[in-house]
Design a protein around this motif. Sequence first.
Motif, PDB file in Angstrom:
ATOM      1  N   LYS A 275      27.821  11.785  12.344  1.00 37.69           N
ATOM      2  CA  LYS A 275      26.646  10.875  12.176  1.00 37.69           C
ATOM      3  C   LYS A 275      27.210   9.241  11.935  1.00 37.69           C
ATOM      4  CE  LYS A 275      23.016  14.175  10.897  1.00 37.69           C
ATOM      5  NZ  LYS A 275      22.429  14.733   9.752  1.00 37.69           N
ATOM      6  N   ASN A 276      28.282   9.384  10.953  1.00 34.54           N
ATOM      7  CA  ASN A 276      28.869   8.154  10.651  1.00 34.54           C
ATOM      8  C   ASN A 276      29.866   7.730  11.124  1.00 34.54           C
ATOM      9  OD1 ASN A 276      29.992   9.717   9.322  1.00 34.54           O
ATOM     10  ND2 ASN A 276      30.341   8.644   7.415  1.00 34.54           N
ATOM     11  N   TYR A 277      29.966   7.903  12.477  1.00 33.97           N
ATOM     12  CA  TYR A 277      31.316   7.769  13.396  1.00 33.97           C
ATOM     13  C   TYR A 277      31.747   6.464  13.506  1.00 33.97           C
ATOM     14  CZ  TYR A 277      34.867   8.585  16.871  1.00 33.97           C
ATOM     15  OH  TYR A 277      35.802   8.386  17.612  1.00 33.97           O
ATOM     16  N   ASP A 278      30.692   5.426  13.512  1.00 27.70           N
ATOM     17  CA  ASP A 278      31.045   4.072  13.818  1.00 27.70           C
ATOM     18  C   ASP A 278      31.660   3.626  12.436  1.00 27.70           C
ATOM     19  OD1 ASP A 278      30.390   3.977  16.259  1.00 27.70           O
ATOM     20  OD2 ASP A 278      28.166   3.130  15.964  1.00 27.70           O
ATOM     21  N   GLU A 279      31.038   3.976  11.243  1.00 25.45           N
ATOM     22  CA  GLU A 279      31.465   3.739  10.067  1.00 25.45           C
ATOM     23  C   GLU A 279      32.902   3.986   9.786  1.00 25.45           C
ATOM     24  OE1 GLU A 279      30.114   4.312   5.453  1.00 25.45           O
ATOM     25  OE2 GLU A 279      28.789   5.147   6.707  1.00 25.45           O
ATOM     26  N   ILE A 280      33.040   5.228  10.036  1.00 28.40           N
ATOM     27  CA  ILE A 280      34.538   5.847   9.847  1.00 28.40           C
ATOM     28  C   ILE A 280      35.483   4.913  10.690  1.00 28.40           C
ATOM     29  CG2 ILE A 280      35.981   7.775  10.341  1.00 28.40           C
ATOM     30  CD1 ILE A 280      33.576   9.542   9.748  1.00 28.40           C
ATOM     31  N   MET A 281      35.255   4.761  11.904  1.00 32.43           N
ATOM     32  CA  MET A 281      36.136   3.769  12.950  1.00 32.43           C
ATOM     33  C   MET A 281      36.323   2.618  12.087  1.00 32.43           C
ATOM     34  SD  MET A 281      37.477   5.711  15.320  1.00 32.43           S
ATOM     35  CE  MET A 281      37.230   7.201  14.606  1.00 32.43           C
ATOM     36  N   ASN A 282      35.403   2.145  11.608  1.00 31.27           N
ATOM     37  CA  ASN A 282      35.297   0.602  11.072  1.00 31.27           C
ATOM     38  C   ASN A 282      36.509   0.710   9.871  1.00 31.27           C
ATOM     39  OD1 ASN A 282      34.873  -1.770  10.734  1.00 31.27           O
ATOM     40  ND2 ASN A 282      32.830  -1.518   9.773  1.00 31.27           N
ATOM     41  N   TYR A 283      36.355   2.061   9.024  1.00 32.52           N
ATOM     42  CA  TYR A 283      37.165   2.174   7.895  1.00 32.52           C
ATOM     43  C   TYR A 283      38.310   2.212   8.386  1.00 32.52           C
ATOM     44  CZ  TYR A 283      39.344   4.504   3.798  1.00 32.52           C
ATOM     45  OH  TYR A 283      39.912   4.752   2.853  1.00 32.52           O
ATOM     46  N   ILE A 284      38.677   2.881   9.213  1.00 32.50           N
ATOM     47  CA  ILE A 284      40.210   3.156   9.835  1.00 32.50           C
ATOM     48  C   ILE A 284      40.753   1.947  10.111  1.00 32.50           C
ATOM     49  CG2 ILE A 284      41.552   4.587  11.336  1.00 32.50           C
ATOM     50  CD1 ILE A 284      39.704   6.669  11.055  1.00 32.50           C
ATOM     51  N   SER A 285      40.018   1.151  11.175  1.00 28.52           N
ATOM     52  CA  SER A 285      40.673  -0.120  11.588  1.00 28.52           C
ATOM     53  C   SER A 285      40.977  -1.141  10.563  1.00 28.52           C
ATOM     54  CB  SER A 285      39.642  -0.600  12.873  1.00 28.52           C
ATOM     55  OG  SER A 285      38.629  -0.971  12.190  1.00 28.52           O
ATOM     56  N   LYS A 286      39.914  -1.036   9.533  1.00 25.66           N
ATOM     57  CA  LYS A 286      40.155  -1.927   8.534  1.00 25.66           C
ATOM     58  C   LYS A 286      41.597  -1.650   7.749  1.00 25.66           C
ATOM     59  CE  LYS A 286      36.222  -3.769   6.142  1.00 25.66           C
ATOM     60  NZ  LYS A 286      34.989  -3.512   5.413  1.00 25.66           N
ATOM     61  N   ASN A 287      41.685  -0.285   7.593  1.00 23.46           N
ATOM     62  CA  ASN A 287      42.902   0.176   6.670  1.00 23.46           C
ATOM     63  C   ASN A 287      44.165  -0.122   7.567  1.00 23.46           C
ATOM     64  OD1 ASN A 287      42.832   1.648   4.683  1.00 23.46           O
ATOM     65  ND2 ASN A 287      42.616   3.677   5.154  1.00 23.46           N
ATOM     66  N   LYS A 288      44.170  -0.038   9.040  1.00 20.06           N
ATOM     67  CA  LYS A 288      45.344  -0.212   9.749  1.00 20.06           C
ATOM     68  C   LYS A 288      45.744  -1.633   9.560  1.00 20.06           C
ATOM     69  CE  LYS A 288      45.736   3.294  13.089  1.00 20.06           C
ATOM     70  NZ  LYS A 288      44.959   3.764  14.213  1.00 20.06           N
ATOM     71  N   THR A 299      42.508   6.916  -4.443  1.00 22.76           N
ATOM     72  CA  THR A 299      41.109   7.462  -4.269  1.00 22.76           C
ATOM     73  C   THR A 299      40.422   7.040  -2.990  1.00 22.76           C
ATOM     74  OG1 THR A 299      40.344   5.730  -5.841  1.00 22.76           O
ATOM     75  CG2 THR A 299      40.870   7.959  -6.759  1.00 22.76           C
ATOM     76  N   ALA A 300      40.841   6.042  -2.234  1.00 23.24           N
ATOM     77  CA  ALA A 300      40.315   5.578  -1.156  1.00 23.24           C
ATOM     78  C   ALA A 300      39.992   6.881  -0.231  1.00 23.24           C
ATOM     79  CB  ALA A 300      41.031   4.659  -0.622  1.00 23.24           C
ATOM     80  N   GLY A 301      38.794   6.280   0.545  1.00 24.15           N
ATOM     81  CA  GLY A 301      38.354   7.503   1.569  1.00 24.15           C
ATOM     82  C   GLY A 301      36.841   7.504   1.834  1.00 24.15           C
ATOM     83  N   ILE A 302      36.583   8.339   2.888  1.00 26.23           N
ATOM     84  CA  ILE A 302      35.252   8.131   3.383  1.00 26.23           C
ATOM     85  C   ILE A 302      34.673   9.491   3.805  1.00 26.23           C
ATOM     86  CG2 ILE A 302      35.957   7.497   5.642  1.00 26.23           C
ATOM     87  CD1 ILE A 302      33.317   5.894   5.803  1.00 26.23           C
ATOM     88  N   MET A 303      33.342   9.949   3.681  1.00 25.56           N
ATOM     89  CA  MET A 303      33.012  11.036   3.778  1.00 25.56           C
ATOM     90  C   MET A 303      32.576  11.248   5.316  1.00 25.56           C
ATOM     91  SD  MET A 303      30.200  13.766   1.812  1.00 25.56           S
ATOM     92  CE  MET A 303      28.654  13.176   2.605  1.00 25.56           C
ATOM     93  N   ILE A 320      33.517  17.378   4.264  1.00 22.17           N
ATOM     94  CA  ILE A 320      34.678  16.905   4.833  1.00 22.17           C
ATOM     95  C   ILE A 320      34.892  15.483   4.183  1.00 22.17           C
ATOM     96  CG2 ILE A 320      36.596  16.804   6.644  1.00 22.17           C
ATOM     97  CD1 ILE A 320      34.538  19.055   7.809  1.00 22.17           C
ATOM     98  N   PHE A 321      36.108  14.997   3.935  1.00 25.81           N
ATOM     99  CA  PHE A 321      36.398  13.656   3.679  1.00 25.81           C
ATOM    100  C   PHE A 321      37.784  13.139   4.474  1.00 25.81           C
ATOM    101  CE2 PHE A 321      33.948  11.937   0.289  1.00 25.81           C
ATOM    102  CZ  PHE A 321      33.127  13.024  -0.078  1.00 25.81           C
ATOM    103  N   ILE A 322      37.754  11.769   4.807  1.00 23.27           N
ATOM    104  CA  ILE A 322      39.158  11.278   5.286  1.00 23.27           C
ATOM    105  C   ILE A 322      39.491  10.673   4.008  1.00 23.27           C
ATOM    106  CG2 ILE A 322      39.949   9.390   6.315  1.00 23.27           C
ATOM    107  CD1 ILE A 322      37.950  10.072   8.611  1.00 23.27           C
ATOM    108  N   ALA A 323      40.791  11.065   3.516  1.00 23.80           N
ATOM    109  CA  ALA A 323      41.228  10.598   2.401  1.00 23.80           C
ATOM    110  C   ALA A 323      42.702  10.008   2.476  1.00 23.80           C
ATOM    111  CB  ALA A 323      41.604  11.672   1.339  1.00 23.80           C
ATOM    112  N   ASP A 324      42.838   8.773   1.777  1.00 28.61           N
ATOM    113  CA  ASP A 324      44.250   8.028   2.359  1.00 28.61           C
ATOM    114  C   ASP A 324      45.428   8.646   1.735  1.00 28.61           C
ATOM    115  OD1 ASP A 324      42.524   6.309   3.329  1.00 28.61           O
ATOM    116  OD2 ASP A 324      43.293   4.397   2.043  1.00 28.61           O
TER     117      ASP A 324
END
Length: 809
Positions: A275-288, A299-303, A320-324
Amino acid sequence: MKNYDHNIIEKKWQITWTKNKVFTSIEKYNEKKYYCLVMLPYPSGTLHMGHVRNYTIGDVLARFHRMNGENVLHPMGWDAFGLPAENAAIANDIHPAIWTKKNIICMKHQLKSLGISYDWEREVTTCNYEYYKWNQWFFIKMFEKGLAFRKTAKVNWCKTCNTVLANEQVINGKCWRCSQYTEYKNLKQWFIKITNYADELIQDSQQLSGWPNQVIAMQNNWIGKSIGLEINFKLTLSQYTLKIFTTRPDTIYGVTFIAISQEHNLLKEVECYIKNYDEIMNYISKNKMQQTNNEYKDTAGIMIEGIKAINPINGNEIPIFIADYVLIDYGTGGIMAVPAHDKRDWNFAKQHNIPIIEVIKNNNKSILYKPYEGDGILINSDRFNGLTSSQALAKISKLLKDTACGKQVINFKIRDWLISRQRYWGTPIPIIYCNICGMLPVPVHELPVILPKDIKFSTKTSTLKTNKSFINVKCPKCQQNATRETDTMDTFIDSAWYYARYCDPKNMKSVFNSDKVNYWMPVNQYIGGIEHACMHLVYARFWYKVMRDLELVKTSEPFSNLLTQGMVTLNGKVMSKSKGNTVSPDKIIKQYGADSLRLFILFAAPPQKQLDWTIEGLQGCRRFIKRLWNLFYIINVKAKSTATVNEKVKIVQLMHTTIKKVTYTMQSSFKFNTAIANIMELVNSLYVYQSKSNDCKTSLEVYKTIIILLYPFTPHICEELWEMLGYKTNLSYYTWPSYNCNVVKNDFIDLPIQINGKVRGTICIPIEASQELIKQYIISNNKIATYLKNKTIIKFIYVKKRIVTIVIK
RNA sequence: GGGCAGGUGGCGGAAUAGGCAUACGCACAGGACUUAAAAUCCUGAGAUCCAUUUGGGAUCGUAAGGGUUCAAAUCCCUUUCUGCCCACCA
């Protein structure tokens, strides 16, 4: 009395040794061999005290074993490829080959002035094509076996050095050479499949009984074998099955979330359900964007919303979380998180308000404040309640395996060895790319692929890419235009097998003759710094096993015994050029002599420990050498004979115990500092004896023994004194003295008498005295007897030849 | 955070198998030799206290505390400090 002039004496013997080829070694197949190896130096310019220490220790052992009648191989060479040469080229406009050669000449001269007994006829220089040709040959062999391969990978990139780095060359996120933060890049790179040997490297480390435990522990930790379970978690909505790796299946009832790495391909697979795919992609690209690997946020990550995982053991649905903190390249890139019993999971759960379920009982300590990572009794685990962790681990694993939800796997921390370097000064990788035939190894008969000399050096592109005549080549198969690989090899390859080349260094036809290698190998004693515990020593062990599988060598481990010497410091701080606190061996040798320097380096601390440099200590060693020198002139001077027979017995006996102690040091303990102390004591005793006695025969015998015992430590003065004593033969191969502790019979010993825990006196008794006789001696000793007056003896203990203890009341 | 190693005079460091703690060296002090200095040789020295004419004597002492033992730097437990290595390895 002649003056002790170290400069003349040392030069004289160094020339004699070279002229007479005293240290040249040849294979004598029916004789016992001893291969003494020190880590070959990088020719950085001049020797530092760390080198001096390393090579002096090696020399002591080599010289001792020669005198012990063994056929000794003691070679030296140069680890001559590498970045500093190239940096010097850029900075000073001097070709790396010339810079390196200049340094080698200087350092070789220094080694000779230290009097190290190398067989220089076996000298190996890794930047010569006669050597690196065989790097290329090995590479092709490995390529053929699938051990060398090319792949695109996320690699550590150092901007400053303009090259990739192996994982282990990145220390705390920084380049091991220039200490700048590294970054990631996706590049096509050459790797060597060291992971194929990971298990064997761990297994065989058990055989390395002659290695320090610390080094073995470090290596095994670095290789990082871990046995666990790969468990399948099904997802809601999707058919996709998520695999995770865990070593703690016993905690599976405590799983409250799944954490995956941001690179995990689950994201692509189930994209449409998220559901929050855009938010996740956003998070990842920021991370990169901020991705250098210098820091981590635990503790960084996103559900991931819209989809859940199903715990195979109880059917619970969990987020399920994406966790750094989850790494893509270890295990499966995903984990089952048990916050109650894992610190990292606990921190993450606290941050993201995830429930924490305790499943392992920990005696009365609450998991509210701290996770419990140990073993215990299971709770909240349905039918497994009450079992111990290990029982539950077995049962749950079996259940998961039986229901096809899990399988046992072994994971290693060690990664395949990244060997490509985008630098000039290294061994060219012998590969040709043809548009028609693809990627081909250079045919073996065309080796070596010679590193061209004409290269423009600049900070941006010091690579073979700039040399057109090198790159352009005909395809060995179709003869069409093709190009060469322009990457060079990591220099750790050079040092992974040089010890074998020393066995047959001039062989032009093959890498080495197998009879020769199998005679000399394995190395009996390897000596070097502990900083090589993980990289060099693991690569060398790995390479040796590859050579075994190529049927080039017969054994599996290259180094039977390892001695890791400590650092040399000044006022407790590491000596380094950048700190400007180095001490130049050259100046010291000139002023005090190589023998004094060697003696101090060996005497100031045991070899494994840190050694703090002091000029006063060095002067003390020089003083001792002079005392030894002066003794020569007074040894024949007759004194008035006041020495008793007992004193003669004592000095002869001391001589024999000194031989015994020094021999033991040479063979097993390597505590050269105490061996030297023992010899000093003997010298001191001889001074006293000589001043009292006109028994020149005994004095001379003791003096002669001292010179032999001291020879491995301070060879020049010993050779000189040996010659002055009238011996024509070289001391290098003079037989090491044997000892006989019964050569002189000592009928009496001094025995300390302890009363209620305090030593109250000493009595001299016949060595075989009975307890009764000892009691009589004690009573007749006025001083001790006073303590016993009017007291009752409760206990009387006689430890033979050691002590008497009396307990009184 | 985890692993390993370690803590002994003013300093570097010794001490087989639990048996005289501080070998050897440095620094220090005193003496001999010397016009003097250097060099060399000799002597002294763990700390505190007592006695000093000579000889000495007592107590404490191996990071701290406890235990085992006739006896502990060494073995066991607790605490503490230092060094090195590894560190999202599930």
